[in-house]
Design a protein around this motif. Structure first.
Motif, short mmCIF file in Angstrom:
data_model
loop_
_atom_site.label_atom_id
_atom_site.label_comp_id
_atom_site.label_asym_id
_atom_site.label_seq_id
_atom_site.Cartn_x
_atom_site.Cartn_y
_atom_site.Cartn_z
N VAL A 18 31.14 47.67 33.32
CA VAL A 18 32.38 46.68 33.55
C VAL A 18 32.72 46.38 32.47
O VAL A 18 32.52 46.20 31.32
CB VAL A 18 31.44 45.38 33.93
CG1 VAL A 18 32.66 44.20 34.33
CG2 VAL A 18 30.56 45.76 35.29
N THR A 19 34.40 46.50 32.60
CA THR A 19 35.16 45.85 31.52
C THR A 19 35.92 44.71 32.09
O THR A 19 36.22 44.49 33.06
CB THR A 19 36.49 46.96 31.19
OG1 THR A 19 37.07 47.13 32.42
CG2 THR A 19 35.68 48.29 30.82
N ALA A 63 33.71 49.32 36.78
CA ALA A 63 34.34 48.43 37.54
C ALA A 63 35.11 47.63 36.38
O ALA A 63 34.84 47.37 35.20
CB ALA A 63 33.43 47.55 38.20
N ALA A 64 36.20 46.99 36.96
CA ALA A 64 37.21 45.95 36.08
C ALA A 64 37.06 44.56 36.69
O ALA A 64 37.35 44.57 38.07
CB ALA A 64 38.52 46.53 36.04
N LEU A 65 37.03 43.62 35.92
CA LEU A 65 36.90 42.44 36.39
C LEU A 65 38.25 41.80 35.66
O LEU A 65 38.50 41.50 34.68
CB LEU A 65 35.70 41.69 35.96
CG LEU A 65 34.42 42.27 36.21
CD1 LEU A 65 33.26 41.08 36.06
CD2 LEU A 65 34.30 42.56 37.58
N VAL A 66 39.47 41.52 36.64
CA VAL A 66 40.78 41.17 36.11
C VAL A 66 41.10 39.94 36.24
O VAL A 66 41.33 39.41 37.43
CB VAL A 66 41.71 42.41 36.48
CG1 VAL A 66 43.26 41.95 36.04
CG2 VAL A 66 41.45 43.77 36.37
N MET A 67 41.07 39.09 35.25
CA MET A 67 41.60 37.79 35.27
C MET A 67 42.94 37.64 34.30
O MET A 67 43.06 37.82 33.34
CB MET A 67 40.41 36.83 34.85
CG MET A 67 40.95 35.34 34.64
SD MET A 67 39.72 34.20 34.24
CE MET A 67 39.00 33.73 35.72
N VAL A 83 37.51 47.60 41.39
CA VAL A 83 38.63 46.60 40.68
C VAL A 83 38.59 45.42 41.35
O VAL A 83 39.08 45.18 42.58
CB VAL A 83 40.05 47.32 40.60
CG1 VAL A 83 40.87 46.08 39.94
CG2 VAL A 83 40.09 48.31 39.83
N LEU A 84 37.93 44.23 40.81
CA LEU A 84 37.93 42.92 41.29
C LEU A 84 38.76 42.06 40.57
O LEU A 84 38.90 42.14 39.17
CB LEU A 84 36.58 42.43 41.07
CG LEU A 84 35.77 43.02 42.06
CD1 LEU A 84 33.92 42.72 41.83
CD2 LEU A 84 35.63 43.47 43.28
N ALA A 85 39.70 41.34 41.26
CA ALA A 85 40.81 40.52 40.65
C ALA A 85 40.76 39.02 40.87
O ALA A 85 40.25 38.73 42.19
CB ALA A 85 41.97 41.26 41.01
N HIS A 136 33.63 35.49 37.36
CA HIS A 136 32.86 36.43 36.93
C HIS A 136 31.42 36.36 37.28
O HIS A 136 30.90 37.33 37.64
CB HIS A 136 32.60 36.18 35.20
CG HIS A 136 33.98 36.66 34.37
ND1 HIS A 136 34.93 35.49 34.30
CD2 HIS A 136 34.62 37.59 34.23
CE1 HIS A 136 35.92 36.01 33.58
NE2 HIS A 136 35.75 37.32 33.58
N HIS A 137 30.79 35.27 37.61
CA HIS A 137 29.62 35.15 38.27
C HIS A 137 29.45 35.67 39.86
O HIS A 137 28.89 36.71 40.02
CB HIS A 137 29.23 33.61 38.58
CG HIS A 137 28.53 33.17 37.52
ND1 HIS A 137 27.47 33.48 37.09
CD2 HIS A 137 28.87 31.81 36.67
CE1 HIS A 137 27.16 32.72 35.78
NE2 HIS A 137 27.92 31.73 35.83
N THR A 138 30.76 35.44 40.42
CA THR A 138 31.19 36.01 42.00
C THR A 138 31.28 37.43 41.88
O THR A 138 30.66 38.15 42.64
CB THR A 138 32.14 35.42 42.48
OG1 THR A 138 31.93 33.99 42.50
CG2 THR A 138 32.30 35.88 43.95
N ALA A 139 32.11 38.06 40.89
CA ALA A 139 32.10 39.39 40.65
C ALA A 139 30.94 40.34 40.39
O ALA A 139 30.63 41.39 40.92
CB ALA A 139 33.22 39.76 39.62
#
Length: 311
Positions: free
Chosen positions: A113-114, A156-160, A177-179, A244-247
């Motif tokens: 994860v990034t 996977a990317a976690l984008v905020m 990709v989760l945003a 981030h928890h949800t992702a």
């Protein structure tokens, strides 16, 4: 509530630290959800990182611009230059490539994860100031893109917040990709004199069609998260609260899947695209070599003109 150093970092004027070519990014898109959140949500402390990811930050002298955590089959790589809007410099490019190689070789890692600390996922990259540093950065980005392109495990990317430049161009090469709501996306602005890299000149038209891709790649259009999801760039948009928890909960089933099934499925999906992607990436590198040298000459000529005209 008493202000902390971390909270002050959350509210600094990011327009002052972004490269000038990216200042058109509407940073206010990250607010109101992100402007006034507490420091723990923005992962500005190791304690916040440990709480969210359930792991201790690796104490490694190898990384100065990243935070790396490993637990439960997940390696999390976080960009950690929040006071510089997580703008990629040469060191960060090298460290990110090293961290991805490490995750690739780690037999316990099933998912990589990034993510990022602060309220910007990535604010673009810092261009070289001369031909030598420009070519060095070009080579570093070449290695990074190649690493992502050939990465055999789920990525996977976690984008905020805003995601700008090279890392926005790389997102179609990710598997998920989760945003967070309020995230936005913008590729390299061609008026800066650079051709977009990360294979996005191939992947973006395939994802969203030529017209929308040209709007982004040629005109620097900023894609908000809902539009990015409809375009196929983003898998899912999640609430900002506990993002981030949800992702991580969303991604957790990947850690319970047999690794050979994951890697073979990814290989079968990627294989038909590998040759054209490699070709496009190689062409972009050759083009950017010419552009780096041309821009260095342009800036050098400008400096000389200024010095000649100085009183």
């Amino acid at each position: 509530m008493k202000s902390t150093v971390a909270d002050e970092m959350c509210t600094e004027d990011l327009g002052n630290v972004l490269p000038s070519v990216y200042k058109s990014v509407r940073l206010s898109v990250a607010s109101p959800p992100l402007l006034h959140v507490n420091a723990s949500l923005l992962l500005l402390t190791d304690e916040a990182l440990s709480e969210v990811f359930g792991a201790v930050v690796e104490d490694s002298e190898e990384y100065q611009t990243l935070k790396v955590l490993r637990k439960g089959g997940i390696t999390s790589i976080l960009f950690s230059r929040p006071h510089h809007a997580n703008v990629l410099d040469m060191k960060m490019v090298e460290e990110l490539t090293t961290a991805l190689h490490s995750a690739r070789l780690d037999p316990t890692t099933r998912l990589t994860v990034t993510a990022a600390t602060g309220r910007v996922y990535c604010g673009g990259h810092k261009p070289g100031l001369d031909a030598a540093s420009g070519l060095q950065l070009r080579d570093g980005l070449h290695s990074l893109v190649k690493c992502v392109l050939e990465f055999p495990k789920p990525l996977a990317a976690l984008v905020m917040g805003p995601c700008v430049g090279v890392l926005a161009g790389l997102l179609p090469l990710y598997d998920v990709v989760l945003a967070a709501k309020g995230a936005c996306f913008q590729t390299t602005v061609v008026e800066s004199g650079e051709t977009p890299c990360g294979c996005c000149t191939y992947t973006y038209p395939r994802l969203m069609g030529h017209a929308r891709a040209a709007h982004m790649l040629l005109l620097g259009h900023e894609l908000e998260c809902g539009e990015a999801q409809r375009s196929g760039l983003v898998t899912e948009v999640l609430p900002t609260t506990a993002f981030h928890h949800t992702a991580l909960s969303t991604l957790h089933p990947l850690t319970a899947t047999p690794p050979p099934a994951l890697s073979h499925t990814k290989q079968l999906m990627r294989q038909p695209l590998l040759n054209p992607l490699t070709s496009v990436h190689g062409s972009a590198i050759m083009t950017n070599t010419t552009q780096v040298i041309s821009m260095a000459r342009y800036f050098a000529a400008g400096v000389k003109r200024n010095s000649d005209n100085a009183p």
